[in-house]
Design a protein around this motif. Structure first.
Motif, PDB file in Angstrom:
ATOM      1  N   LEU A  12       2.569   9.782 -34.134  1.00  0.00           N
ATOM      2  CA  LEU A  12       3.543  10.716 -33.589  1.00  0.00           C
ATOM      3  C   LEU A  12       4.520  11.097 -34.690  1.00  0.00           C
ATOM      4  O   LEU A  12       4.876  10.265 -35.528  1.00  0.00           O
ATOM      5  N   GLU A  13       4.972  12.339 -34.690  1.00  0.00           N
ATOM      6  CA  GLU A  13       5.986  12.778 -35.645  1.00  0.00           C
ATOM      7  C   GLU A  13       7.305  12.864 -34.889  1.00  0.00           C
ATOM      8  O   GLU A  13       7.445  13.669 -33.957  1.00  0.00           O
ATOM      9  N   LEU A  14       8.257  12.024 -35.305  1.00  0.00           N
ATOM     10  CA  LEU A  14       9.474  11.829 -34.522  1.00  0.00           C
ATOM     11  C   LEU A  14      10.729  11.894 -35.390  1.00  0.00           C
ATOM     12  O   LEU A  14      10.674  11.619 -36.591  1.00  0.00           O
ATOM     13  N   PRO A  15      11.855  12.196 -34.765  1.00  0.00           N
ATOM     14  CA  PRO A  15      13.098  12.337 -35.526  1.00  0.00           C
ATOM     15  C   PRO A  15      13.738  11.020 -35.957  1.00  0.00           C
ATOM     16  O   PRO A  15      14.589  11.021 -36.838  1.00  0.00           O
ATOM     17  N   MET A  29      11.120  15.031 -40.410  1.00  0.00           N
ATOM     18  CA  MET A  29      10.752  14.041 -39.407  1.00  0.00           C
ATOM     19  C   MET A  29       9.720  13.095 -40.016  1.00  0.00           C
ATOM     20  O   MET A  29       8.994  13.461 -40.925  1.00  0.00           O
ATOM     21  N   THR A  30       9.651  11.922 -39.466  1.00  0.00           N
ATOM     22  CA  THR A  30       8.754  10.884 -39.956  1.00  0.00           C
ATOM     23  C   THR A  30       7.577  10.722 -39.007  1.00  0.00           C
ATOM     24  O   THR A  30       7.735  10.837 -37.790  1.00  0.00           O
ATOM     25  N   LYS A  31       6.418  10.434 -39.576  1.00  0.00           N
ATOM     26  CA  LYS A  31       5.247  10.117 -38.751  1.00  0.00           C
ATOM     27  C   LYS A  31       5.199   8.607 -38.552  1.00  0.00           C
ATOM     28  O   LYS A  31       5.425   7.846 -39.491  1.00  0.00           O
ATOM     29  N   TYR A  32       4.911   8.191 -37.338  1.00  0.00           N
ATOM     30  CA  TYR A  32       4.839   6.775 -36.980  1.00  0.00           C
ATOM     31  C   TYR A  32       3.459   6.444 -36.436  1.00  0.00           C
ATOM     32  O   TYR A  32       2.897   7.212 -35.648  1.00  0.00           O
ATOM     33  N   LEU A  33       2.951   5.297 -36.850  1.00  0.00           N
ATOM     34  CA  LEU A  33       1.707   4.750 -36.321  1.00  0.00           C
ATOM     35  C   LEU A  33       2.079   3.765 -35.227  1.00  0.00           C
ATOM     36  O   LEU A  33       2.832   2.812 -35.469  1.00  0.00           O
ATOM     37  N   ILE A  34       1.600   4.001 -34.028  1.00  0.00           N
ATOM     38  CA  ILE A  34       1.825   3.111 -32.892  1.00  0.00           C
ATOM     39  C   ILE A  34       0.446   2.598 -32.492  1.00  0.00           C
ATOM     40  O   ILE A  34      -0.453   3.390 -32.189  1.00  0.00           O
ATOM     41  N   SER A  35       0.264   1.270 -32.515  1.00  0.00           N
ATOM     42  CA  SER A  35      -1.093   0.739 -32.349  1.00  0.00           C
ATOM     43  C   SER A  35      -1.120  -0.607 -31.657  1.00  0.00           C
ATOM     44  O   SER A  35      -0.095  -1.268 -31.503  1.00  0.00           O
ATOM     45  N   PHE A  36      -2.336  -0.991 -31.279  1.00  0.00           N
ATOM     46  CA  PHE A  36      -2.568  -2.313 -30.693  1.00  0.00           C
ATOM     47  C   PHE A  36      -4.001  -2.738 -30.980  1.00  0.00           C
ATOM     48  O   PHE A  36      -4.897  -1.900 -31.068  1.00  0.00           O
TER      49      PHE A  36
END
Length: 113
Positions: A79-82, A1-8
């Motif tokens: 978040l670590e997501l598929p 799974m990949t980790k994603y940075l979600i930001s603002f």
């Protein structure tokens, strides 16, 4: 799974003072949903009252930032997501809670970590 940075960035949140608690409650609910789903890695906001510094390899501390990151502030979730599509779905949930659009970036995979 990949980790994603979600930001603002902080400036993206234009919420009236009287609605800040509702936004905080909604954001905490999304965080709890991500934890319950087992995808939450880390999140938080940059403490903008503490000025940034750059630390060099020789230990020298320099006030300020890299010129390209002078505006690094705001809120961040990892978040670590598929899939990338799943990251976009979570970003939409966070956007609703925080009442502002979210930026999505994927971390590169490092097999050594």
């Amino acid at each position: 799974m990949t980790k994603y940075l979600i930001s603002f960035p902080s400036a993206a949140m234009d919420v009236p003072e009287g609605e800040l608690q509702a936004v905080a409650d909604a954001a905490h609910a999304v965080v709890q949903e991500a934890k319950d789903a087992g995808v939450w890695v880390f999140g938080g906001g940059i403490d903008e009252s503490i000025p940034p510094v750059v630390v060099h390899g020789d230990g020298t501390v320099q006030e300020g930032t890299y010129p390209q990151t002078a505006q690094l502030e705001g809120g961040y979730s990892v978040l670590e997501l598929p899939s990338y599509e799943a990251a976009l779905e979570w970003a939409a949930k966070i956007a609703v809670a925080c009442r502002c659009a979210q930026e999505v970036r994927a971390f590169q995979y490092d097999p050594a970590s």
